[in-house]
Every structure is written in C-alpha cells, then in structure tokens.
Design a protein around this motif. Structure first.
Motif, PDB file in Angstrom:
ATOM      1  N   LEU A  51     -28.748 -27.938 -25.922  1.00 35.79           N
ATOM      2  CA  LEU A  51     -28.970 -26.896 -25.985  1.00 35.79           C
ATOM      3  C   LEU A  51     -29.194 -25.584 -24.692  1.00 35.79           C
ATOM      4  CD1 LEU A  51     -30.077 -24.623 -27.996  1.00 35.79           C
ATOM      5  CD2 LEU A  51     -32.272 -25.141 -27.056  1.00 35.79           C
ATOM      6  N   ASP A  52     -28.193 -25.044 -24.438  1.00 32.55           N
ATOM      7  CA  ASP A  52     -27.144 -24.615 -22.890  1.00 32.55           C
ATOM      8  C   ASP A  52     -27.681 -25.695 -21.769  1.00 32.55           C
ATOM      9  OD1 ASP A  52     -27.770 -21.666 -24.363  1.00 32.55           O
ATOM     10  OD2 ASP A  52     -30.321 -21.965 -24.836  1.00 32.55           O
ATOM     11  N   ASP A  53     -27.308 -25.870 -22.712  1.00 32.52           N
ATOM     12  CA  ASP A  53     -26.629 -27.394 -20.895  1.00 32.52           C
ATOM     13  C   ASP A  53     -27.637 -28.637 -21.059  1.00 32.52           C
ATOM     14  OD1 ASP A  53     -23.961 -26.968 -21.093  1.00 32.52           O
ATOM     15  OD2 ASP A  53     -24.387 -25.158 -19.888  1.00 32.52           O
ATOM     16  N   VAL A  54     -29.036 -27.878 -21.766  1.00 31.73           N
ATOM     17  CA  VAL A  54     -29.968 -29.193 -21.691  1.00 31.73           C
ATOM     18  C   VAL A  54     -30.276 -30.131 -22.522  1.00 31.73           C
ATOM     19  CG1 VAL A  54     -32.998 -28.857 -21.039  1.00 31.73           C
ATOM     20  CG2 VAL A  54     -31.167 -27.018 -19.293  1.00 31.73           C
ATOM     21  N   PRO A  55     -30.536 -31.263 -22.462  1.00 29.53           N
ATOM     22  CA  PRO A  55     -30.650 -32.762 -23.630  1.00 29.53           C
ATOM     23  C   PRO A  55     -31.650 -32.055 -24.276  1.00 29.53           C
ATOM     24  CG  PRO A  55     -30.809 -33.179 -21.074  1.00 29.53           C
ATOM     25  CD  PRO A  55     -30.552 -32.045 -21.129  1.00 29.53           C
ATOM     26  N   VAL A  56     -31.754 -31.847 -25.304  1.00 28.83           N
ATOM     27  CA  VAL A  56     -32.763 -31.812 -26.331  1.00 28.83           C
ATOM     28  C   VAL A  56     -32.913 -32.730 -27.771  1.00 28.83           C
ATOM     29  CG1 VAL A  56     -33.365 -29.050 -25.562  1.00 28.83           C
ATOM     30  CG2 VAL A  56     -31.882 -30.527 -27.613  1.00 28.83           C
ATOM     31  N   LEU A  57     -33.896 -33.140 -28.140  1.00 30.94           N
ATOM     32  CA  LEU A  57     -33.970 -33.982 -29.345  1.00 30.94           C
ATOM     33  C   LEU A  57     -33.642 -33.322 -30.251  1.00 30.94           C
ATOM     34  CD1 LEU A  57     -36.528 -35.979 -28.040  1.00 30.94           C
ATOM     35  CD2 LEU A  57     -34.039 -36.745 -27.984  1.00 30.94           C
ATOM     36  N   LEU A  62     -36.976 -26.862 -34.677  1.00 31.67           N
ATOM     37  CA  LEU A  62     -36.182 -25.973 -35.376  1.00 31.67           C
ATOM     38  C   LEU A  62     -35.423 -25.873 -35.585  1.00 31.67           C
ATOM     39  CD1 LEU A  62     -40.077 -24.170 -37.345  1.00 31.67           C
ATOM     40  CD2 LEU A  62     -37.563 -26.386 -37.866  1.00 31.67           C
ATOM     41  N   ALA A  63     -33.782 -25.642 -36.460  1.00 35.00           N
ATOM     42  CA  ALA A  63     -32.895 -24.935 -36.116  1.00 35.00           C
ATOM     43  C   ALA A  63     -33.012 -23.604 -36.077  1.00 35.00           C
ATOM     44  CB  ALA A  63     -32.095 -25.146 -37.234  1.00 35.00           C
ATOM     45  N   ALA A  64     -33.592 -23.062 -36.369  1.00 33.68           N
ATOM     46  CA  ALA A  64     -33.897 -21.643 -35.483  1.00 33.68           C
ATOM     47  C   ALA A  64     -34.380 -21.205 -34.300  1.00 33.68           C
ATOM     48  CB  ALA A  64     -35.892 -20.608 -36.749  1.00 33.68           C
ATOM     49  N   ARG A  65     -34.820 -22.343 -33.964  1.00 34.87           N
ATOM     50  CA  ARG A  65     -35.458 -21.839 -32.479  1.00 34.87           C
ATOM     51  C   ARG A  65     -33.154 -22.237 -31.897  1.00 34.87           C
ATOM     52  NH1 ARG A  65     -38.685 -26.284 -29.718  1.00 34.87           N
ATOM     53  NH2 ARG A  65     -38.742 -24.352 -27.955  1.00 34.87           N
ATOM     54  N   ALA A  66     -32.719 -22.195 -32.067  1.00 37.23           N
ATOM     55  CA  ALA A  66     -31.514 -22.733 -31.377  1.00 37.23           C
ATOM     56  C   ALA A  66     -30.196 -21.339 -32.407  1.00 37.23           C
ATOM     57  CB  ALA A  66     -30.976 -23.473 -31.927  1.00 37.23           C
ATOM     58  N   ALA A  67     -31.298 -20.389 -32.383  1.00 36.32           N
ATOM     59  CA  ALA A  67     -30.524 -19.255 -32.529  1.00 36.32           C
ATOM     60  C   ALA A  67     -30.540 -18.407 -31.529  1.00 36.32           C
ATOM     61  CB  ALA A  67     -31.011 -18.122 -34.095  1.00 36.32           C
ATOM     62  N   GLY A  68     -28.503 -17.976 -31.279  1.00 32.41           N
ATOM     63  CA  GLY A  68     -29.004 -16.870 -30.320  1.00 32.41           C
ATOM     64  C   GLY A  68     -28.371 -17.756 -29.057  1.00 32.41           C
ATOM     65  N   HIS A  69     -28.495 -18.804 -29.484  1.00 36.32           N
ATOM     66  CA  HIS A  69     -28.120 -20.404 -28.030  1.00 36.32           C
ATOM     67  C   HIS A  69     -27.042 -21.003 -28.218  1.00 36.32           C
ATOM     68  CE1 HIS A  69     -32.311 -19.815 -26.027  1.00 36.32           C
ATOM     69  NE2 HIS A  69     -32.374 -19.210 -27.031  1.00 36.32           N
ATOM     70  N   LYS A  70     -26.745 -21.657 -27.052  1.00 36.24           N
ATOM     71  CA  LYS A  70     -24.998 -22.710 -27.206  1.00 36.24           C
ATOM     72  C   LYS A  70     -26.012 -24.236 -26.850  1.00 36.24           C
ATOM     73  CE  LYS A  70     -22.797 -24.343 -22.913  1.00 36.24           C
ATOM     74  NZ  LYS A  70     -22.201 -24.120 -22.010  1.00 36.24           N
ATOM     75  N   VAL A  71     -25.149 -24.571 -28.601  1.00 30.57           N
ATOM     76  CA  VAL A  71     -25.908 -26.207 -28.250  1.00 30.57           C
ATOM     77  C   VAL A  71     -24.062 -26.436 -28.306  1.00 30.57           C
ATOM     78  CG1 VAL A  71     -26.428 -27.356 -30.819  1.00 30.57           C
ATOM     79  CG2 VAL A  71     -27.049 -24.864 -30.438  1.00 30.57           C
ATOM     80  N   THR A  72     -24.420 -27.947 -27.560  1.00 31.48           N
ATOM     81  CA  THR A  72     -23.510 -28.716 -27.474  1.00 31.48           C
ATOM     82  C   THR A  72     -23.367 -30.273 -28.131  1.00 31.48           C
ATOM     83  OG1 THR A  72     -22.739 -27.578 -25.845  1.00 31.48           O
ATOM     84  CG2 THR A  72     -21.524 -29.623 -26.035  1.00 31.48           C
TER      85      THR A  72
END
Length: 156
Positions: A51-57, A62-72
């Motif tokens: 998530l914005d180049d930081v590893p997350v589990l 929640l998917a809503a927390r990723a809104a507006g971000h870069k997910v790879t």
C-alpha cells in the motif's frame, strides 16, 4: 460504497463495495490470484501487498482504507520478482507454492529497504511468513545466493 484506487499501475473504480470487505477479498475479486489467505488473523504473511509501497496484510485491512491509494500485488511486480525467484526455486523452497507470493512480496520490501542484509536480518524480516513445506532454510539460501550473485564480478 465506491472505491477508487490504483491497482498495479491502473486506475480501478468499483462502485458497490460492502463496507466490511477486506482488502484481501477486494483484490481477489479484481483477479489478483497471487494474494493468498492462510489464517485470516494477520499471522501468516500470505496476504502481503504493498500500500503506497509499504507492505501490509490485506486480510486485516478494510478495502475502504485503500481508497485513493496505490496498491501493488505480485502481479504488478513481475519484473522485480523475476530477478530472484529462480534462486529460491533452485533451493527447493517452492514445494507447494502457496506461501511464495508472500515471501516474494516481503523479500522485495526487504531488498528495497536493505539491499545487502545479513542472514539474521533476512530471517527477522521474513519471520512473519508461514511456510509449512520447506522449513524456511531454502528461502534463506535462495535469497542469500541471489545477493551473492549480485556481488560477483564478471571475469574478463
């Protein structure tokens, strides 16, 4: 709710996402088969994404927390992963393959943060990844051989 984000370099907009949808379930619904879930308790590392180049589990976010971000996901890092996954495979560390995406994602994160880690630093960084087949030594050997290969000087 509507969720808009960048997924592996492309804009994604999903108009009807339930508020309790995890990022893991959202990514799987978008076809990201590399994202696995082995525990649903944030203990195995198989669901690791950036998530914005930081590893997350992704299973505990929640998917809503990723809104507006870069997910790879691993699907978006194939070129970077290709550099070292063969070294891990050569060590027999990909027996069933289920844990590999999480290991690869976390190895990429480690090498971005620390391009020349010690064996102890590798073990510490990857300690949150579950592998039931190979006992972790194969992954460590593969990563170490990859790092050593980058230090080798070509013969003239």
């Amino acid at each position: 709710m509507e969720i808009k984000l960048q997924l592996n370099g492309r804009a994604v907009c999903v108009p009807d996402v339930a508020p309790d949808t995890t990022l893991y379930d959202f990514l799987r619904a978008q076809g990201c088969a590399s994202v696995k879930c082995g525990c649903e308790t944030s203990n195995c590392g198989l669901c690791t994404v950036f998530l914005d180049d930081v590893p997350v589990l992704s299973c505990s976010m929640l998917a809503a927390r990723a809104a507006g971000h870069k997910v790879t996901t691993l699907e978006g890092l194939q070129a970077e992963a290709a550099e070292f996954v063969g070294f891990i495979a050569d060590q027999g560390a990909d027996q069933c393959g289920f844990c590999n995406p999480g290991f690869v994602m976390n190895t990429i994160a480690l090498l971005r943060e620390n391009p020349d880690p010690t064996d102890e630093e590798i073990k510490a960084y990857l300690s949150g990844n579950l592998c039931r087949c190979s006992g972790y030594e194969g992954q460590l050997r593969g990563i170490r051989r990859f790092l050593d290969s980058r230090k080798e000087v070509p013969h003239a």
